[in-house]
Write an enzyme that holds these catalytic residues in place. Structure first.
Site, PDB file in Angstrom:
ATOM      1  N   ILE A  66      14.505 -64.659  41.574  1.00  0.00           N
ATOM      2  CA  ILE A  66      13.162 -64.147  41.287  1.00  0.00           C
ATOM      3  C   ILE A  66      13.106 -62.701  41.743  1.00  0.00           C
ATOM      4  O   ILE A  66      13.591 -62.359  42.824  1.00  0.00           O
ATOM      5  CB  ILE A  66      12.063 -64.995  41.958  1.00  0.00           C
ATOM      6  CG1 ILE A  66      10.669 -64.491  41.553  1.00  0.00           C
ATOM      7  CG2 ILE A  66      12.231 -65.037  43.477  1.00  0.00           C
ATOM      8  CD1 ILE A  66       9.540 -65.423  41.966  1.00  0.00           C
ATOM      9  N   ILE A  85      16.617 -63.468  45.896  1.00  0.00           N
ATOM     10  CA  ILE A  85      15.605 -62.451  45.645  1.00  0.00           C
ATOM     11  C   ILE A  85      16.269 -61.268  44.950  1.00  0.00           C
ATOM     12  O   ILE A  85      17.230 -60.693  45.459  1.00  0.00           O
ATOM     13  CB  ILE A  85      14.942 -61.990  46.962  1.00  0.00           C
ATOM     14  CG1 ILE A  85      14.428 -63.200  47.760  1.00  0.00           C
ATOM     15  CG2 ILE A  85      13.814 -61.008  46.657  1.00  0.00           C
ATOM     16  CD1 ILE A  85      13.442 -64.077  47.017  1.00  0.00           C
ATOM     17  N   LYS A  86      15.756 -60.916  43.775  1.00  0.00           N
ATOM     18  CA  LYS A  86      16.350 -59.832  42.986  1.00  0.00           C
ATOM     19  C   LYS A  86      15.751 -58.493  43.400  1.00  0.00           C
ATOM     20  O   LYS A  86      14.529 -58.312  43.408  1.00  0.00           O
ATOM     21  CB  LYS A  86      16.109 -60.058  41.492  1.00  0.00           C
ATOM     22  CG  LYS A  86      16.894 -61.202  40.903  1.00  0.00           C
ATOM     23  CD  LYS A  86      16.634 -61.375  39.411  1.00  0.00           C
ATOM     24  CE  LYS A  86      17.350 -60.347  38.588  1.00  0.00           C
ATOM     25  NZ  LYS A  86      17.197 -60.615  37.126  1.00  0.00           N
ATOM     26  N   ILE A  87      16.643 -57.562  43.723  1.00  0.00           N
ATOM     27  CA  ILE A  87      16.246 -56.209  44.107  1.00  0.00           C
ATOM     28  C   ILE A  87      17.022 -55.223  43.249  1.00  0.00           C
ATOM     29  O   ILE A  87      18.261 -55.265  43.210  1.00  0.00           O
ATOM     30  CB  ILE A  87      16.538 -55.947  45.596  1.00  0.00           C
ATOM     31  CG1 ILE A  87      15.739 -56.934  46.468  1.00  0.00           C
ATOM     32  CG2 ILE A  87      16.208 -54.509  45.972  1.00  0.00           C
ATOM     33  CD1 ILE A  87      16.038 -56.809  47.959  1.00  0.00           C
ATOM     34  N   THR A 133      15.914 -64.901  36.350  1.00  0.00           N
ATOM     35  CA  THR A 133      14.638 -64.554  35.718  1.00  0.00           C
ATOM     36  C   THR A 133      14.416 -63.053  35.863  1.00  0.00           C
ATOM     37  O   THR A 133      15.075 -62.381  36.643  1.00  0.00           O
ATOM     38  CB  THR A 133      13.454 -65.288  36.375  1.00  0.00           C
ATOM     39  OG1 THR A 133      13.266 -64.778  37.712  1.00  0.00           O
ATOM     40  CG2 THR A 133      13.685 -66.790  36.437  1.00  0.00           C
TER      41      THR A 133
END
Length: 380
Positions: A109, A140-142, A45
């Site tokens: 996300i 977790i998208k960084i 996403t």
């Protein structure tokens, strides 16, 4: 050959993830078809995807009404809505996660893109998202900004699995791999089980062609035009060579012996923007073991309909890929300038999508409870 192009991709070592999520998909059971018939084993996403999903509205009405009655701020409402969808999707893909020992079955996300230049803020938001979703198969998208690199290491050091996003350059990808290994080394020191930590590095493909092809058209020579539609695949192929090199080092072998899993390359932005290019270019052209390809549904369906999958279209292409990128310099196009511009523009687009999402949720909250005082939009 197996029974379908998407099954062939799976057999070749490519994990298919869908680049889309909405509550409508979750509630309708649409993922069942994608899992069973399209070999989808994960979801990504981003702020643009959530903004598009919220515009449909109907599936979110009940939760938005409850949040409005509770007096939730816009930022809190967005946080609750997006993490709810991701948690539900994690449950749908839990079986895939179990079957692949956590490699697949992942749902990503992203941290608030407004924090992309704030290392401490990114780490805090990553921890907050992870704690809220409460699923072992969340990523977790960084973003891979300069400030994001230490945030990636720190987040991994806390035992949280990470999807590193917005990678455009080969140099930055090397930095990402280094940040990943540093994070695992610190996680080991912190007593975390490395076998429970997973990561992917999202290398953006089609956006490079879009930008460079416009520059090639502006140059206008035959030499320049002959390079059109090639840079994206060439860049990704050379990234895969870095993956092979970096995950054969003594540094990595020590981590692997401690139970660590390699950070897999993920091909992102795989929808073809130029109608003159094959619509499966960024899938069929990037087949190799241990990679992920996250596709918008239109691309996924094109692959399923007429994709031709050959095993490993990457590792034999390094010389030609170098020739392609060198050819850009020969006609006066600066690779370094282009990838820096794409990172800046990519972040700007995500920030704009996030602002759009906040505005849409604010309007929905106001409509659900018009008598309450409307909060000012806030960044998560």
């Amino acid at each position: 050959m197996t029974s379908s192009p998407t099954a062939d991709l799976t057999a070749a070592g490519v994990s298919i993830w869908l680049d889309d999520l909405s509550r409508e998909r979750i509630n309708s059971g649409a993922f069942k078809h994608l899992i069973e018939e399209r070999n989808v084993v994960g979801v990504t996403t981003n702020p643009s995807i959530f903004a598009a999903a919220l515009k449909k509205g109907e599936s979110y009405a009940s939760q938005i009404g409850a949040l409005a009655q509770a007096g939730a701020s816009v930022g809190q409402a967005v946080f609750d809505i997006t993490t709810h969808d991701v948690a539900q999707a994690c449950d749908i893909f839990a079986e895939a996660a179990k079957r692949t020992n956590g490699a697949d079955g992942r749902v990503s996300i992203e941290v608030d893109p407004g924090l992309s230049r704030d290392t401490a803020g990114t780490v805090a938001e990553a921890k907050r998202l992870h704690a809220k979703v409460q699923r072992t198969n969340v990523l977790i998208k960084i973003p891979a900004t300069r400030e994001g690199l230490p945030a990636i290491s720190t987040t991994l050091a806390g035992g949280i699995s990470v999807n590193v996003t917005l990678i455009f350059s080969l140099e930055r990808y090397r930095d990402v791999v280094d940040a990943f290994m540093l994070g695992l080394e610190q996680a080991k020191e912190n007593g975390h089980d490395l076998s429970q930590i997973h990561s992917v590095a999202s290398f953006f493909v089609s956006r490079l062609d879009t930008e460079i092809d416009a520059l090639l058209d502006a140059v206008g020579t035959d030499e320049a035009k002959a390079l059109k539609g090639q840079a994206g695949v060439a860049n990704a192929c050379l990234a895969y060579r870095i993956f092979q090199e970096q995950f054969a080092t003594e540094r990595w072998q020590a981590l692997e012996a401690a139970g660590a899993h390699a950070q897999r390359p993920l091909w992102a932005s795989t929808g073809v923007k130029d109608p003159n290019l094959p619509d499966t270019l960024y899938v069929a052209g990037l087949v190799a073991p241990h990679v992920v390809n996250t596709m918008p549904e239109k691309t996924l369906e094109a692959v399923a309909d007429h994709g031709v999958v050959r095993f490993d279209t990457i590792t034999g292409s390094y010389e030609q890929s170098e020739k392609t990128l060198n050819g850009l310099a020969a006609v006066g196009i600066s690779y370094d300038e282009v990838v820096q511009q794409l990172e800046t523009e990519g972040l700007d687009k995500f920030v704009a999508s996030w602002a759009e999402l906040l505005a849409d949720v604010e309007a929905a909250l106001t409509h659900a409870a018009p008598e309450r005082q409307t909060p000012c939009p806030v960044s998560l």
